[in-house]
Write an enzyme that holds these catalytic residues in place. Structure first.
Site, PDB file in Angstrom:
ATOM      1  N   HIS A   1      -5.663   9.595   7.617  1.00  0.00           N
ATOM      2  CA  HIS A   1      -6.042   8.985   6.481  1.00  0.00           C
ATOM      3  C   HIS A   1      -5.576   7.666   6.135  1.00  0.00           C
ATOM      4  O   HIS A   1      -4.446   7.455   6.442  1.00  0.00           O
ATOM      5  CB  HIS A   1      -5.733   9.898   5.193  1.00  0.00           C
ATOM      6  CG  HIS A   1      -6.511   9.236   4.022  1.00  0.00           C
ATOM      7  ND1 HIS A   1      -7.651   9.594   3.608  1.00  0.00           N
ATOM      8  CD2 HIS A   1      -5.893   8.382   3.190  1.00  0.00           C
ATOM      9  CE1 HIS A   1      -8.091   8.855   2.372  1.00  0.00           C
ATOM     10  NE2 HIS A   1      -6.957   8.392   2.037  1.00  0.00           N
TER      11      HIS A   1
ATOM     12  N   ASP B   1      -6.936  13.676   9.028  1.00  0.00           N
ATOM     13  CA  ASP B   1      -6.765  13.361   7.771  1.00  0.00           C
ATOM     14  C   ASP B   1      -6.419  14.815   7.087  1.00  0.00           C
ATOM     15  O   ASP B   1      -7.199  15.708   7.080  1.00  0.00           O
ATOM     16  CB  ASP B   1      -8.056  12.974   7.084  1.00  0.00           C
ATOM     17  CG  ASP B   1      -7.861  12.343   5.682  1.00  0.00           C
ATOM     18  OD1 ASP B   1      -7.344  13.005   4.895  1.00  0.00           O
ATOM     19  OD2 ASP B   1      -8.640  11.250   5.445  1.00  0.00           O
TER      20      ASP B   1
ATOM     21  N   CYS C   1     -10.598   5.260   0.896  1.00  0.00           N
ATOM     22  CA  CYS C   1      -9.912   5.971   0.147  1.00  0.00           C
ATOM     23  C   CYS C   1     -10.835   6.356  -1.016  1.00  0.00           C
ATOM     24  O   CYS C   1     -11.918   6.932  -1.059  1.00  0.00           O
ATOM     25  CB  CYS C   1      -8.622   5.626  -0.075  1.00  0.00           C
ATOM     26  SG  CYS C   1      -7.346   6.821  -0.880  1.00  0.00           S
TER      27      CYS C   1
END
Length: 299
Positions: A268, A235, A172
């Site tokens: 994600h 994502d 991330c």
């Protein structure tokens, strides 16, 4: 089911999380001892790696600004020396998931170290308010973070159990750090970036673009080590156009040893086994690729 859909955390118009108390509420040592409160899924069954055969400890060492930077270290027992992997955290800092990543790497024969980039301000892991978390994370500017990476490299170089073969991985927020660090430091031999931002959003303001710089898409030509990017096709914070732009930048820069692999059905945070976005098959495949990269470049 809810998921963390953006690398920088939810916006005010996004969703609220359901979560359960799984290791939450206890603080031990330098770091929050549970899983990040804001992203913990109610149904989560995180992987827990034991310390059998490992040395796991909390350390600190001086950063360039004089701050005593805390870090979590896990390595195999014995004198080594072992190749090293720096682990750059998500926006939640060094919590149970990041510590477990370090132990997984140690079980694979690496010395893994996760610096706590955010704790000059506060530890974001115990917080549930994304506005607070974003405020903390936004204060970890590029030069501070690269200074912390530099301090980590210096500390590792002084350890008898460490070789000079050093890699970096990050998740991330930390995925972006991987690209940045591999463009800055000659000592880093290889990187694996998990769903880190590559370019500013098309709707980003000039201030937001400046605050996030330098962006990986602008650093492709400066990469000093190969990077494998692992990204999700679903994502919502990192569109495929950004991935395509980064791939084009790598090609234009002649960086044929770097690439991005996209998992079409992954969201994600697909490696984060404490979140609802976890995709076990894609996470396992990505981990196998990570070990392959480090086996090739650090052994």
């Amino acid at each position: 089911m809810t998921v963390l859909i953006r690398p920088e955390g939810q916006t005010a118009d996004d969703l609220k999380f359901s979560r359960r108390t799984l290791g939450v509420g206890a603080v031990g040592g330098l770091f929050f001892s549970g899983y990040a409160v804001a992203a913990l899924a109610q149904s989560a069954t995180p992987v827990v790696t034991d310390t059998t055969g490992l040395v796991a400890e909390e350390v600190n060492y001086p950063a360039p600004d004089g701050f005593a930077l805390p870090a979590y270290v896990a390595r195999p027992e014995g004198a080594g020396p072992f190749p090293v992997v720096i682990v750059a955290s998500e926006i939640f800092g060094v919590h149970a998931y990041i510590e477990d990543i370090c132990r997984r790497l140690a079980k694979a024969g690496y010395a893994a170290i996760a610096p706590a980039f955010f704790v000059r301000v506060a530890d974001p892991a115990p917080l549930s308010d994304f506005a607070q978390i974003r405020t903390i994370v936004s204060q970890a500017k590029y030069e501070q973070v690269m200074g912390d990476v530099s301090a980590t490299l210096d500390w590792v170089a002084a350890q008898a159990w460490a070789t000079d073969k050093i890699g970096i991985t990050g998740y991330c927020w930390g995925g972006k750090v991987v690209w940045q660090a591999c463009a800055r430091f000659d000592q880093i031999e290889a990187g694996v970036a998990w769903y880190g931002q590559l370019a500013p959003s098309p709707t980003a303001t000039p201030e937001q673009i400046a605050a996030g710089a330098p962006w990986p898409v602008d650093l492709a030509k400066d990469l000093k080590a190969p990077v494998l990017g692992l990204y999700g096709g679903q994502d919502q914070g990192i569109p495929l156009t950004a991935v395509e732009g980064m791939t084009a930048a790598l090609t234009a820069a002649g960086k044929t040893d770097s690439r991005i692999d996209v998992y079409p059905d992954a969201q994600h945070g697909f490696h984060a086994d404490y979140r609802a976005s976890y995709n076990a098959a894609d996470a396992a495949d990505g981990w196998t690729k990570l070990l392959g990269v480090f086996q090739s470049h650090l052994r």
